[in-house]
Design a protein around this motif. Structure first.
Motif, PDB file in Angstrom:
ATOM      1  N   PRO A  14      29.273  62.151  68.910  1.00  0.00           N
ATOM      2  CA  PRO A  14      30.286  61.828  67.902  1.00  0.00           C
ATOM      3  C   PRO A  14      31.653  62.434  68.202  1.00  0.00           C
ATOM      4  O   PRO A  14      32.679  61.767  68.059  1.00  0.00           O
ATOM      5  CB  PRO A  14      29.703  62.408  66.608  1.00  0.00           C
ATOM      6  N   ARG A  15      31.688  63.684  68.644  1.00  0.00           N
ATOM      7  CA  ARG A  15      32.970  64.323  68.960  1.00  0.00           C
ATOM      8  C   ARG A  15      33.675  63.614  70.101  1.00  0.00           C
ATOM      9  O   ARG A  15      34.882  63.367  70.049  1.00  0.00           O
ATOM     10  CB  ARG A  15      32.767  65.803  69.297  1.00  0.00           C
ATOM     11  N   VAL A  16      32.927  63.270  71.137  1.00  0.00           N
ATOM     12  CA  VAL A  16      33.515  62.586  72.297  1.00  0.00           C
ATOM     13  C   VAL A  16      34.053  61.221  71.884  1.00  0.00           C
ATOM     14  O   VAL A  16      35.178  60.847  72.234  1.00  0.00           O
ATOM     15  CB  VAL A  16      32.489  62.462  73.443  1.00  0.00           C
ATOM     16  N   LYS A  17      33.274  60.457  71.116  1.00  0.00           N
ATOM     17  CA  LYS A  17      33.690  59.109  70.700  1.00  0.00           C
ATOM     18  C   LYS A  17      34.907  59.161  69.784  1.00  0.00           C
ATOM     19  O   LYS A  17      35.829  58.349  69.912  1.00  0.00           O
ATOM     20  CB  LYS A  17      32.537  58.367  70.012  1.00  0.00           C
ATOM     21  N   ILE A  18      34.937  60.111  68.859  1.00  0.00           N
ATOM     22  CA  ILE A  18      36.075  60.238  67.951  1.00  0.00           C
ATOM     23  C   ILE A  18      37.318  60.657  68.726  1.00  0.00           C
ATOM     24  O   ILE A  18      38.413  60.125  68.511  1.00  0.00           O
ATOM     25  CB  ILE A  18      35.745  61.211  66.803  1.00  0.00           C
ATOM     26  N   LEU A  19      37.156  61.562  69.672  1.00  0.00           N
ATOM     27  CA  LEU A  19      38.271  61.978  70.517  1.00  0.00           C
ATOM     28  C   LEU A  19      38.802  60.808  71.338  1.00  0.00           C
ATOM     29  O   LEU A  19      40.020  60.640  71.484  1.00  0.00           O
ATOM     30  CB  LEU A  19      37.833  63.133  71.423  1.00  0.00           C
ATOM     31  N   GLU A  20      37.912  59.969  71.853  1.00  0.00           N
ATOM     32  CA  GLU A  20      38.334  58.783  72.607  1.00  0.00           C
ATOM     33  C   GLU A  20      39.173  57.852  71.737  1.00  0.00           C
ATOM     34  O   GLU A  20      40.194  57.324  72.183  1.00  0.00           O
ATOM     35  CB  GLU A  20      37.121  58.022  73.149  1.00  0.00           C
ATOM     36  N   ILE A  21      38.752  57.650  70.493  1.00  0.00           N
ATOM     37  CA  ILE A  21      39.500  56.789  69.563  1.00  0.00           C
ATOM     38  C   ILE A  21      40.896  57.369  69.334  1.00  0.00           C
ATOM     39  O   ILE A  21      41.899  56.649  69.381  1.00  0.00           O
ATOM     40  CB  ILE A  21      38.752  56.649  68.210  1.00  0.00           C
ATOM     41  N   LEU A  22      40.975  58.672  69.089  1.00  0.00           N
ATOM     42  CA  LEU A  22      42.270  59.304  68.856  1.00  0.00           C
ATOM     43  C   LEU A  22      43.162  59.220  70.092  1.00  0.00           C
ATOM     44  O   LEU A  22      44.374  59.020  69.976  1.00  0.00           O
ATOM     45  CB  LEU A  22      42.081  60.767  68.431  1.00  0.00           C
ATOM     46  N   GLU A  70      29.810  51.729  67.715  1.00  0.00           N
ATOM     47  CA  GLU A  70      29.274  53.079  67.602  1.00  0.00           C
ATOM     48  C   GLU A  70      28.668  53.289  66.212  1.00  0.00           C
ATOM     49  O   GLU A  70      29.243  52.871  65.214  1.00  0.00           O
ATOM     50  CB  GLU A  70      30.366  54.125  67.849  1.00  0.00           C
ATOM     51  N   ASP A  71      27.523  53.946  66.148  1.00  0.00           N
ATOM     52  CA  ASP A  71      26.833  54.203  64.894  1.00  0.00           C
ATOM     53  C   ASP A  71      27.067  55.650  64.471  1.00  0.00           C
ATOM     54  O   ASP A  71      26.197  56.501  64.608  1.00  0.00           O
ATOM     55  CB  ASP A  71      25.336  53.912  65.050  1.00  0.00           C
ATOM     56  N   ILE A  72      28.293  55.907  63.991  1.00  0.00           N
ATOM     57  CA  ILE A  72      28.670  57.243  63.552  1.00  0.00           C
ATOM     58  C   ILE A  72      29.157  57.109  62.113  1.00  0.00           C
ATOM     59  O   ILE A  72      30.053  56.317  61.827  1.00  0.00           O
ATOM     60  CB  ILE A  72      29.773  57.842  64.457  1.00  0.00           C
ATOM     61  N   GLY A  73      28.562  57.865  61.209  1.00  0.00           N
ATOM     62  CA  GLY A  73      28.858  57.741  59.789  1.00  0.00           C
ATOM     63  C   GLY A  73      30.209  58.306  59.398  1.00  0.00           C
ATOM     64  O   GLY A  73      30.783  59.155  60.087  1.00  0.00           O
TER      65      GLY A  73
END
Length: 140
Positions: free
Chosen positions: A16-24, A46-49
């Motif tokens: 989740p941290r990696v995916k959220i960082l990629e989005i940012l 991505e299945d992140i709540g």
């Protein structure tokens, strides 16, 4: 920012941290709410709540990876913290956010603080108006 930088910030590297960082990072020029990040994750499959998104953004803020702003209303928006200071112009019609740097304004703010006996620790300047695009649409 790579996963090494997450570790340097004291955070365990998780999906989740990696995916959220990629989005940012993909939206480096913008300001995203937690809901914006969540929608982008859904669009990417991505299945992140949403609760995880809020938690990770708060962790990123504490670690100095992102800066949280509360512009109009109570909704927080986030941007990657590159270490440099800038101020914001916000359109009251469409919500567009424009960043700017003006060194004369920065100098004057420090002078005002000193004149009043303040030791300046932090500041934020937000100017509200109507952007050129909205003015064109209204015919002004």
């Amino acid at each position: 920012m790579e996963s090494n930088n997450l570790r340097k910030a004291g955070l365990k590297v998780t999906l989740p941290r990696v995916k959220i960082l990629e989005i940012l990072e993909r939206n480096r020029e913008g300001h995203m709410s937690a809901e914006d990040v969540y929608k982008a994750l859904l669009e990417a499959g991505e299945d992140i709540g949403l609760a995880t998104v809020y938690r990770v953004l708060t962790q990123f803020e504490t670690a100095g990876i992102v800066t949280r702003h509360n512009f109009e209303g109570n909704q927080s928006v986030f941007e990657l913290d590159d270490g440099g200071h800038h101020d914001h112009l916000i359109c009251v019609e469409c919500g567009h956010i424009e960043e700017f740097i003006d060194y004369l304004i920065e100098i004057r703010q420090r002078e005002v603080a000193m004149q009043h006996g303040f030791e300046l620790r932090d500041h934020a300047l937000i100017l509200y108006g109507i952007c050129g695009k909205c003015r064109e649409q209204k015919g002004n």
